[in-house]
Design a protein around this motif. Sequence first.
Motif, PDB file in Angstrom:
ATOM      1  N   ALA A   1       0.156  -2.951  -5.934  1.00 20.06           N
ATOM      2  CA  ALA A   1       0.436  -1.466  -4.987  1.00 20.06           C
ATOM      3  C   ALA A   1      -1.429  -0.960  -4.713  1.00 20.06           C
ATOM      4  CB  ALA A   1       1.311  -1.046  -4.488  1.00 20.06           C
ATOM      5  N   ASN A   2      -1.867  -1.237  -3.907  1.00 17.96           N
ATOM      6  CA  ASN A   2      -3.488  -0.400  -3.845  1.00 17.96           C
ATOM      7  C   ASN A   2      -2.842   1.409  -3.138  1.00 17.96           C
ATOM      8  OD1 ASN A   2      -5.365  -2.111  -4.491  1.00 17.96           O
ATOM      9  ND2 ASN A   2      -4.279  -3.066  -2.013  1.00 17.96           N
ATOM     10  N   VAL A   3      -2.803   2.411  -4.031  1.00 21.85           N
ATOM     11  CA  VAL A   3      -2.102   3.659  -4.100  1.00 21.85           C
ATOM     12  C   VAL A   3      -3.277   4.973  -4.096  1.00 21.85           C
ATOM     13  CG1 VAL A   3      -1.462   6.089  -5.372  1.00 21.85           C
ATOM     14  CG2 VAL A   3      -0.625   3.305  -5.740  1.00 21.85           C
ATOM     15  N   VAL A   4      -3.166   5.854  -2.829  1.00 24.72           N
ATOM     16  CA  VAL A   4      -4.390   6.255  -2.217  1.00 24.72           C
ATOM     17  C   VAL A   4      -3.679   7.922  -2.105  1.00 24.72           C
ATOM     18  CG1 VAL A   4      -5.862   7.000  -0.263  1.00 24.72           C
ATOM     19  CG2 VAL A   4      -6.289   4.520  -0.890  1.00 24.72           C
ATOM     20  N   GLY A   5      -3.718   9.061  -2.194  1.00 30.25           N
ATOM     21  CA  GLY A   5      -3.242  10.231  -2.042  1.00 30.25           C
ATOM     22  C   GLY A   5      -4.723  11.221  -2.640  1.00 30.25           C
TER      23      GLY A   5
ATOM     24  N   SER B   1       0.933  -1.138  -0.331  1.00 27.66           N
ATOM     25  CA  SER B   1      -0.016   0.351  -0.321  1.00 27.66           C
ATOM     26  C   SER B   1       0.535   1.044   0.013  1.00 27.66           C
ATOM     27  CB  SER B   1      -0.863  -0.089   1.360  1.00 27.66           C
ATOM     28  OG  SER B   1      -0.097   0.008   2.676  1.00 27.66           O
ATOM     29  N   VAL B   2       0.184   2.676  -1.102  1.00 27.99           N
ATOM     30  CA  VAL B   2       1.047   4.074  -0.911  1.00 27.99           C
ATOM     31  C   VAL B   2      -0.237   4.622  -0.730  1.00 27.99           C
ATOM     32  CG1 VAL B   2       2.631   4.790  -1.930  1.00 27.99           C
ATOM     33  CG2 VAL B   2       2.423   3.379  -2.489  1.00 27.99           C
ATOM     34  N   ASP B   3       0.853   5.192   0.908  1.00 25.44           N
ATOM     35  CA  ASP B   3      -0.189   6.298   0.905  1.00 25.44           C
ATOM     36  C   ASP B   3       0.659   7.420   1.169  1.00 25.44           C
ATOM     37  OD1 ASP B   3      -2.882   8.327   2.250  1.00 25.44           O
ATOM     38  OD2 ASP B   3      -2.767   6.786   3.792  1.00 25.44           O
ATOM     39  N   GLY B   4      -0.335   8.706   0.570  1.00 25.79           N
ATOM     40  CA  GLY B   4       0.596   9.985   0.399  1.00 25.79           C
ATOM     41  C   GLY B   4      -0.130  11.453  -0.044  1.00 25.79           C
ATOM     42  N   LEU B   5      -0.149  12.246   0.132  1.00 26.79           N
ATOM     43  CA  LEU B   5      -0.662  13.834  -0.599  1.00 26.79           C
ATOM     44  C   LEU B   5      -0.962  14.502  -1.841  1.00 26.79           C
ATOM     45  CD1 LEU B   5      -0.034  15.927   2.739  1.00 26.79           C
ATOM     46  CD2 LEU B   5      -2.153  14.615   2.182  1.00 26.79           C
TER      47      LEU B   5
ATOM     48  N   GLY C   1      -3.280  -2.306  -9.557  1.00 26.60           N
ATOM     49  CA  GLY C   1      -3.675  -2.295  -8.088  1.00 26.60           C
ATOM     50  C   GLY C   1      -4.784  -0.867  -7.743  1.00 26.60           C
ATOM     51  N   THR C   2      -5.822  -0.981  -6.657  1.00 27.82           N
ATOM     52  CA  THR C   2      -6.217  -0.058  -6.713  1.00 27.82           C
ATOM     53  C   THR C   2      -5.833   1.490  -6.571  1.00 27.82           C
ATOM     54  OG1 THR C   2      -6.664  -0.084  -4.139  1.00 27.82           O
ATOM     55  CG2 THR C   2      -8.342  -0.851  -5.529  1.00 27.82           C
ATOM     56  N   VAL C   3      -6.337   2.780  -7.224  1.00 25.86           N
ATOM     57  CA  VAL C   3      -5.670   3.869  -7.550  1.00 25.86           C
ATOM     58  C   VAL C   3      -6.946   4.651  -6.417  1.00 25.86           C
ATOM     59  CG1 VAL C   3      -4.888   5.797  -8.728  1.00 25.86           C
ATOM     60  CG2 VAL C   3      -4.379   3.160  -9.297  1.00 25.86           C
ATOM     61  N   SER C   4      -6.856   5.717  -6.335  1.00 24.11           N
ATOM     62  CA  SER C   4      -8.145   6.748  -5.968  1.00 24.11           C
ATOM     63  C   SER C   4      -7.564   8.315  -4.920  1.00 24.11           C
ATOM     64  CB  SER C   4      -9.356   5.937  -4.467  1.00 24.11           C
ATOM     65  OG  SER C   4      -7.936   6.379  -3.425  1.00 24.11           O
ATOM     66  N   GLY C   5      -7.844   9.104  -5.298  1.00 19.58           N
ATOM     67  CA  GLY C   5      -7.454  10.449  -5.419  1.00 19.58           C
ATOM     68  C   GLY C   5      -8.594  11.560  -5.275  1.00 19.58           C
ATOM     69  N   ASP C   6      -8.445  12.489  -5.749  1.00 22.00           N
ATOM     70  CA  ASP C   6      -8.854  13.444  -5.869  1.00 22.00           C
ATOM     71  C   ASP C   6      -8.887  14.408  -7.261  1.00 22.00           C
ATOM     72  OD1 ASP C   6     -10.520  13.154  -3.361  1.00 22.00           O
ATOM     73  OD2 ASP C   6      -8.762  14.600  -2.682  1.00 22.00           O
ATOM     74  N   ASP C   7      -7.335  15.166  -7.605  1.00 26.37           N
ATOM     75  CA  ASP C   7      -6.976  15.549  -8.578  1.00 26.37           C
ATOM     76  C   ASP C   7      -6.356  14.330  -9.670  1.00 26.37           C
ATOM     77  OD1 ASP C   7      -8.742  17.973  -8.736  1.00 26.37           O
ATOM     78  OD2 ASP C   7      -7.231  18.871  -6.950  1.00 26.37           O
ATOM     79  N   ASP C   8      -6.178  14.483 -10.565  1.00 25.41           N
ATOM     80  CA  ASP C   8      -4.858  13.814 -11.895  1.00 25.41           C
ATOM     81  C   ASP C   8      -5.336  12.644 -11.682  1.00 25.41           C
ATOM     82  OD1 ASP C   8      -4.627  16.375 -13.652  1.00 25.41           O
ATOM     83  OD2 ASP C   8      -2.896  17.291 -12.772  1.00 25.41           O
ATOM     84  N   VAL C   9      -5.805  11.834 -11.365  1.00 21.96           N
ATOM     85  CA  VAL C   9      -5.829  10.434 -10.845  1.00 21.96           C
ATOM     86  C   VAL C   9      -5.530   9.235 -12.089  1.00 21.96           C
ATOM     87  CG1 VAL C   9      -7.382   8.548  -9.220  1.00 21.96           C
ATOM     88  CG2 VAL C   9      -7.257  10.774  -8.581  1.00 21.96           C
ATOM     89  N   GLY C  10      -5.339   8.627 -11.995  1.00 24.36           N
ATOM     90  CA  GLY C  10      -4.148   7.726 -13.062  1.00 24.36           C
ATOM     91  C   GLY C  10      -3.988   5.867 -13.239  1.00 24.36           C
ATOM     92  N   ALA C  11      -4.493   5.320 -13.310  1.00 22.45           N
ATOM     93  CA  ALA C  11      -5.027   4.199 -13.201  1.00 22.45           C
ATOM     94  C   ALA C  11      -3.046   2.970 -13.444  1.00 22.45           C
ATOM     95  CB  ALA C  11      -5.791   2.903 -13.379  1.00 22.45           C
ATOM     96  N   LEU C  12      -3.092   3.880 -14.350  1.00 24.24           N
ATOM     97  CA  LEU C  12      -1.087   3.513 -14.517  1.00 24.24           C
ATOM     98  C   LEU C  12      -0.596   4.701 -14.470  1.00 24.24           C
ATOM     99  CD1 LEU C  12       0.041   1.498 -16.465  1.00 24.24           C
ATOM    100  CD2 LEU C  12       0.463   3.412 -18.479  1.00 24.24           C
ATOM    101  N   VAL C  13      -0.848   6.738 -14.716  1.00 28.21           N
ATOM    102  CA  VAL C  13       0.148   7.599 -14.974  1.00 28.21           C
ATOM    103  C   VAL C  13      -0.986   8.641 -13.707  1.00 28.21           C
ATOM    104  CG1 VAL C  13       1.595   9.806 -16.047  1.00 28.21           C
ATOM    105  CG2 VAL C  13       1.696   7.206 -16.594  1.00 28.21           C
TER     106      VAL C  13
ATOM    107  N   THR D   1      -2.301  14.285  -8.182  1.00 27.99           N
ATOM    108  CA  THR D   1      -1.416  13.697  -9.269  1.00 27.99           C
ATOM    109  C   THR D   1      -0.844  11.955  -8.663  1.00 27.99           C
ATOM    110  OG1 THR D   1      -0.459  16.365  -8.902  1.00 27.99           O
ATOM    111  CG2 THR D   1       0.842  14.286  -9.999  1.00 27.99           C
ATOM    112  N   VAL D   2      -1.988  11.174  -8.813  1.00 32.69           N
ATOM    113  CA  VAL D   2      -1.637   9.467  -7.908  1.00 32.69           C
ATOM    114  C   VAL D   2      -2.067   9.142  -9.231  1.00 32.69           C
ATOM    115  CG1 VAL D   2      -3.127   8.263  -6.610  1.00 32.69           C
ATOM    116  CG2 VAL D   2      -3.123  10.510  -6.523  1.00 32.69           C
ATOM    117  N   GLY D   3      -0.833   7.927  -9.367  1.00 32.43           N
ATOM    118  CA  GLY D   3      -1.009   6.461  -9.814  1.00 32.43           C
ATOM    119  C   GLY D   3      -0.727   5.476  -9.655  1.00 32.43           C
ATOM    120  N   GLY D   4      -1.091   4.818 -11.062  1.00 37.03           N
ATOM    121  CA  GLY D   4      -0.938   3.374 -10.126  1.00 37.03           C
ATOM    122  C   GLY D   4       0.569   3.042 -10.041  1.00 37.03           C
TER     123      GLY D   4
END
Length: 176
Positions: free
Chosen positions: A100-104, A75-79, A126-138, A107-110
């Motif tokens: 990895a499951n990514v939460v930010g 898991s990866v968790d950042g702002l 992995g799962t990807v979630s965030g608010d702005d500029d969220v991409g499953a790869l980039v 600018t969040v990318g899988g």
Amino acid sequence: VGGLVGANVGGASITGCFATGDVNGVFVAGRLVGNNQSGVITSCYAKGSVSGSWGIAGLVSENSGTITKCFASGSVDGLEGTAGLVSQNGGYISNCYSDANVVGDMTVGGLIAENTGVVTHCYSVGTVSGDDDVGALVGGQYSGSYTKCFWNRDINPDVNGIGNGSDPNVIGKTTA
């Protein structure tokens, strides 16, 4: 901050290494390496969790070198600038993946949060979630190129492959 190496500089090589366990840093934190400047990382992996504020990644936070045949899991968790494999890529990444499951927040990318480099034959599942500029790869594509990269659209049905754009070589595939 890195689980194995803080900064890989001067063209040094890291081969066949791994890091397991948790890493926590405020800025530029990678579960394996914090900053890869002109170095070469080959056949390495990282498992566990990594958390922090900016530049948080499952394998390497900042890359201006070469990363090949590597993966990150956990898991990866950042702002801001949060990614499953590499936060900021200005180098070359090939034959790598992240589950990895990514939460930010932004600018969040899988696989990669911000890309200005070359990415070839890589994927994210992995799962990807965030608010702005969220991409499953980039999360954020600013320049650079892709060759035969994909992401799992069944796991991330409401997320594009690239958070702020698209590329014909970044393809959503099903789990099957």
